[in-house]
Write an enzyme that holds these catalytic residues in place. Structure first.
Site, short mmCIF file in Angstrom:
data_model
loop_
_atom_site.label_atom_id
_atom_site.label_comp_id
_atom_site.label_asym_id
_atom_site.label_seq_id
_atom_site.Cartn_x
_atom_site.Cartn_y
_atom_site.Cartn_z
N ASP A 42 -7.47 92.70 64.95
CA ASP A 42 -7.36 91.99 63.67
C ASP A 42 -8.77 91.73 63.14
O ASP A 42 -9.33 90.64 63.29
CB ASP A 42 -6.58 90.68 63.85
CG ASP A 42 -6.18 90.11 62.49
OD1 ASP A 42 -6.51 90.73 61.46
OD2 ASP A 42 -5.55 89.04 62.46
N HIS B 271 -5.38 80.43 58.08
CA HIS B 271 -5.81 81.25 59.22
C HIS B 271 -5.07 82.58 59.17
O HIS B 271 -3.86 82.64 59.40
CB HIS B 271 -5.49 80.51 60.54
CG HIS B 271 -5.85 81.30 61.77
ND1 HIS B 271 -5.21 81.13 62.98
CD2 HIS B 271 -6.78 82.26 62.00
CE1 HIS B 271 -5.74 81.94 63.88
NE2 HIS B 271 -6.68 82.64 63.30
N HIS C 255 -13.81 85.25 62.57
CA HIS C 255 -14.03 85.09 64.02
C HIS C 255 -13.67 86.34 64.83
O HIS C 255 -13.62 86.28 66.05
CB HIS C 255 -13.39 83.79 64.57
CG HIS C 255 -11.94 83.59 64.31
ND1 HIS C 255 -11.42 82.38 63.91
CD2 HIS C 255 -10.89 84.41 64.40
CE1 HIS C 255 -10.11 82.48 63.78
NE2 HIS C 255 -9.77 83.71 64.08
N GLY D 94 -6.75 74.20 65.30
CA GLY D 94 -6.05 73.84 66.53
C GLY D 94 -4.62 74.36 66.45
O GLY D 94 -4.32 75.23 65.63
N HIS E 176 -13.68 79.39 68.59
CA HIS E 176 -12.90 79.73 67.40
C HIS E 176 -11.55 79.02 67.34
O HIS E 176 -10.80 79.20 66.38
CB HIS E 176 -12.70 81.23 67.30
CG HIS E 176 -11.53 81.78 68.09
ND1 HIS E 176 -11.34 81.53 69.43
CD2 HIS E 176 -10.51 82.58 67.71
CE1 HIS E 176 -10.25 82.16 69.84
NE2 HIS E 176 -9.71 82.80 68.82
N GLY F 57 -7.62 77.92 72.02
CA GLY F 57 -7.53 78.88 73.12
C GLY F 57 -6.19 78.79 73.80
O GLY F 57 -5.72 77.72 74.18
#
Lengths: 480, 138
Positions: free
Chosen positions: A97, A236, A328, A378, A403, A406
Site C-alpha cells: 500500500d 487513514h 508512512h 490508534g 506510525h 501496532g
C-alpha cells in the site's frame, strides 16, 4: 529471536550487533521499552529486521519502531536507508500500500457544538465517504485523467475543485512527488485505480471524528492550530488497488532482475535492485505515481468530509482545514548526516512516519519552528496522537518515527475473541459511534487487537524521536 | 483433492495448502485465496459464467504459483469477480497455461492487497502430498 541477543543501549533503545549473523552489513536497532519487547520477540519481527540489515548499501542500522510487528520480508514499523551511490531500492521496504498515510483536518467546532449530533454526523460521514470493498468512488477516470492524477497528486484534485490551494502546503512533499512517470505504471494498475479516488477501502483504514482530549505542548498545539475540546477529523488510507498493483508488478520484475546484479536476499520479499539501475529508477518513478494517487485520494476524501460537515452543520461548520498529511509507506531520496558527512540516501519507511525537526523548509511558516506534525492513528476506542518531529530523530532514525499502535493479535484471534455487535454497543456507551461495512471488519480492528498506543507514543517521546503535542479521542469512526 | 488450513499471522493471513497433485495445489491455492475474498462462495456456486485465460512464465514453480495467484487477484478486482475453478492445459517448472472460471460479485468480504512470496515453498511432504504456505497481505 532470543532476548539474550539484544544489547541494551538505553531505556528505549536495543541493539542486535552486526556480528550476530555474518551477512549483516549494519547492526539492527530496536526502539522499545523493556516491557514492550515481549511482543516484538513473540513473532518474527526481529529476524526480519536482521534480514533487512543485510541489504546492499544499507547505512548505519536497520531500525524498528515500538509499534513494529511481523510483516513479510521487512517488518512493519521499519526504517532502512540505503546509499544513493551503491545501495538498493526494495519495494518490500515500502509495502504494497504505497503511501498509506494519515491526514488530520481541523474544524472550527468544539465538542459542545457537536455532542448532540454525533450519530447523525457519523451516518452522514459514512454516506459521503465510500468505504469497504466493491465501493467505487463518484469519479470514474479515463486513462488520460488517471495519468494526470499520477503526475499531479493532490494538485489534480484542487485544480478540479475538490480542494483548496492552501491545503497543498500542509501535505508532506506538498502532495506531489516530482519525477512521477505514468508510463511506468501498468494498464492493470490504472484499471484498478480508475474508480477508487475518494474511497477509504477496508482493513485498518478509516475516517474518524476526534475530540482534542489533552494538550501536552501548548506552544506546539497553538502553532498547529489545535486547542482542547476542538473537533478534528483523521483520515487513514492509501493508494488503493493502483498502489497494490504497482508493488506487485515491480516485485515480480525485481525477482527476475536480481540475478543480473548478483543480489541474493535472504527472503524473496526483500527483492531489490540497485537504486540507480534501469529497473530501480523505473520502480521509483512508478512508486511516485502511486504516492501521488494516494495524496489525491486523501484530498478528495477531505472534500467528502467537508461536504458531510456542511450537510450536518451548514454555515456553523466553518472552514475545515488540513493540519498535515503524512505518508508512512514510502521511499524518499533524502540527505542525512552519516559518520559526520552529508550523504544522499534512499530512506525506506514501511510503517514509519517521517518526523523532521524544526526549520525544515518544506513546512508551512506557521509551524516551521516547531517541527513537522507527526500523526499517529490508534485503534477505534482508544486514542490517536499528534506529535512534532525533532532534531534528534534526524540523528537517531533518519528523521523517522512510529506510525500507529501496532498490531498485537492476528485477525483470526481477534475475530474469535470479539463480539462485534457487542463492541459497537460498548463503544457507543463510551461515546464513540462506529459505522462499519461489516461486523467482521469491526472485530478484526477491535482495540484488543492492538498494542497500547499510549506506551508506543511514550517510547518515541522518551527516545526523542518526536514530542507529544496532543492526544485525540475518537467520537465517530467510519470503516469498511 | 486439496486441503486448506488457516494458520496464525500477526497482521496478515497465512494459509497452508496441501494437495494430492501439483495441479490441485494450484487450484487449492486459488480457491483458498477466493475464500478470503468471499467466504464460502465457491462452495455454494456452480454457475461460473466468467472465463479468463492465463499464460505465465516464472523462474521456478513456487514463484510461478505466486505469480499465478497475483494474476488471478488482479483479474478478480478488475472484473469484480471470484474465481473458483481452474483448468490447467500446461504446467512445467517455469510455465503455466490455464483458464480460470468464476462469477461476478457485488462486494468482497476482505481486501487482499497482495499475494506475497514470503514463506511460499512448494514441497512434497512425508506422506507424498504437495504443500506450501501462502501469506496474503491484508
Amino acid at each position: 529471536m532470543d532476548k539474550e541477543r539484544l544489547q541494551k543501549i538505553s531505556e528505549v533503545l536495543w541493539q542486535i550487533p552486526k556480528d550476530t549473523r555474518k551477512d549483516m552489513r549494519v547492526p539492527a536497532w530496536i526502539f522499545s521499552k523493556e516491557n514492550m519487547l515481549e511482543a516484538l520477540l513473540s513473532d518474527r519481527s526481529l529476524d526480519q529486521l536482521v534480514n533487512v540489515a543485510t541489504l546492499q548499501g544499507i547505512q548505519k542500522a536497520a531500525i524498528v519502531m515500538p509499534d513494529a510487528h511481523e510483516g513479510y520480508g521487512f517488518p512493519i514499523g521499519g526504517v532502512a536507508a540505503t546509499s544513493y551511490s551503491n545501495g538498493v531500492i526494495s519495494p518490500g521496504g515500502i509495502g504494497y500500500d504505497i503511501n498509506c498515510g494519515v491526514r488530520l483536518l481541523v474544524t472550527q467546532l468544539d465538542y459542545k457544538d457537536i455532542e448532540h449530533h454525533l450519530e447523525e454526523l457519523s451516518k452522514e460521514l459514512y454516506r459521503q465517504v465510500p468505504s469497504g470493498l466493491g465501493q467505487g468512488g463518484f469519479l470514474k477516470l479515463n486513462t488520460k485523467q488517471i495519468d494526470s492524477v499520477l503526475k499531479k497528486g493532490a494538485l489534480w484534485a484542487v485544480e478540479k475543485g475538490y480542494g483548496d490551494h492552501s491545503d497543498l502546503e500542509h501535505i508532506e512533499s506538498h502532495g506531489r512527488l516530482t519525477g512521477a512517470d505514468p508510463s511506468c505504471v501498468s494498464i492493470n494498475a490504472k484499471k484498478r485505480g480508475h474508480d477508487q479516488l475518494g474511497t477509504i477501502g477496508s482493513g485498518n483504514h478509516f475516517a474518524e471524528i476526534d475530540r482534542v482530549e489533552q494538550v501536552f505542548d501548548k506552544g506546539a498545539a497553538y502553532a498547529f492550530g489545535l486547542r482542547p475540546d476542538q473537533i478534528v477529523v483523521l483520515i487513514h488510507t492509501g493508494s488503493r488497488g493502483l498502489g497494490h498493483q504497482v508493488a506487485t508488478d515491480y516485485l515480480k520484475l525485481m525477482m527476475k532482475s536480481m540475478e543480473k546484479y548478483a543480489i541474493k536476499p535472504p527472503d524473496r520479499e526483500l527483492a531489490c535492485v540497485p537504486f540507480r539501475s534501469e529497473e530501480g529508477q523505473k520502480y521509483f518513478r512508478a512508486m511516485k505515481c502511486a504516492a501521488n494517487y494516494a495524496w489525491c485520494n486523501r484530498e478528495i476524501i477531505t472534500w467528502e468530509v467537508r461536504k458531510a460537515m456542511d450537510n450536518v452543520f451548514g454555515d456553523q461548520a466553518g472552514h475545515v482545514s488540513v493540519l498535515y498529511d503524512v505518508a508512512h509507506n514510502i521511499a524518499k531520496l533524502e540527505t542525512h548526516v552519516i559518520a559526520g558527512k552529508e550523504q544522499k540516501v534512499i530512506v525506506h519507511r514501511k510503517g514509519a512516519t517521517r518526523a523532521f525537526g524544526p526549520g525544515f523548509e518544506e513546512l508551512p511558516l506557521a509551524f516551521r519552528h516547531i517541527g513537522q506534525p507527526v500523526l499517529i492513528p490508534g485503534s477505534m476506542g482508544t486514542a490517536s496522537y499528534v506529535l512534532a518531529g525533532t532534531e534528534k530523530s534526524m540523528e537517531a532514525s533518519f528523521g523517522s518515527c512510529c506510525h500507529g499502535a501496532g498490531r498485537r493479535l492476528s485477525r483470526r484471534a481477534a475475530k474469535k475473541q470479539v463480539d462485534a455487535p457487542g463492541l459497537i454497543r460498548q463503544l457507543k456507551d463510551q461515546g464513540t459511534y462506529v459505522q462499519a461495512g461489516s461486523y467482521r471488519g469491526v472485530a478484526e480492528e477491535a482495540p484488543i487487537a492492538y498494542k497500547d498506543v499510549d506506551s508506543v507514543v511514550e517510547t518515541v517521546h522518551d527516545a526523542g524521536l518526536a514530542k507529544k503535542v496532543a492526544r485525540l479521542r475518537p467520537l465517530a469512526v467510519v470503516k469498511g | 483433492m486439496y486441503k486448506i488450513d488457516l494458520l496464525n499471522h500477526t497482521a496478515d493471513i497465512r494459509l497452508k495448502v496441501v494437495a494430492d497433485s501439483e495441479e490441485e495445489l494450484f487450484e487449492g491455492s486459488m480457491t483458498g485465496m477466493s475464500s478470503i475474498l468471499k467466504e464460502d462462495l465457491c462452495l455454494k456456486n456452480k454457475d461460473l459464467t466468467l472465463e479468463v485465460y492465463i499464460e505465465l512464465g516464472s523462474m521456478n514453480k513456487t514463484i510461478l504459483l505466486i505469480d499465478f495467484l497475483s494474476e488471478v487477484l488482479t483479474e478478480s478486482y478488475i472484473n469484480h469477480a471470484i474465481f473458483c475453478k481452474l483448468s490447467i492445459y500446461e504446467l512445467t517448472d517455469s510455465f503455466l497455461k490455464a483458464k480460470v472460471f468464476g462469477l461476478p460479485i457485488d462486494r468482497f468480504d476482505e481486501e487482499i492487497k497482495a499475494v506475497t512470496y514470503h514463506e511460499a515453498e512448494i514441497q512434497v511432504n512425508d506422506s507424498g502430498h504437495w504443500q506450501t504456505n501462502l501469506i496474503f497481505d491484508i
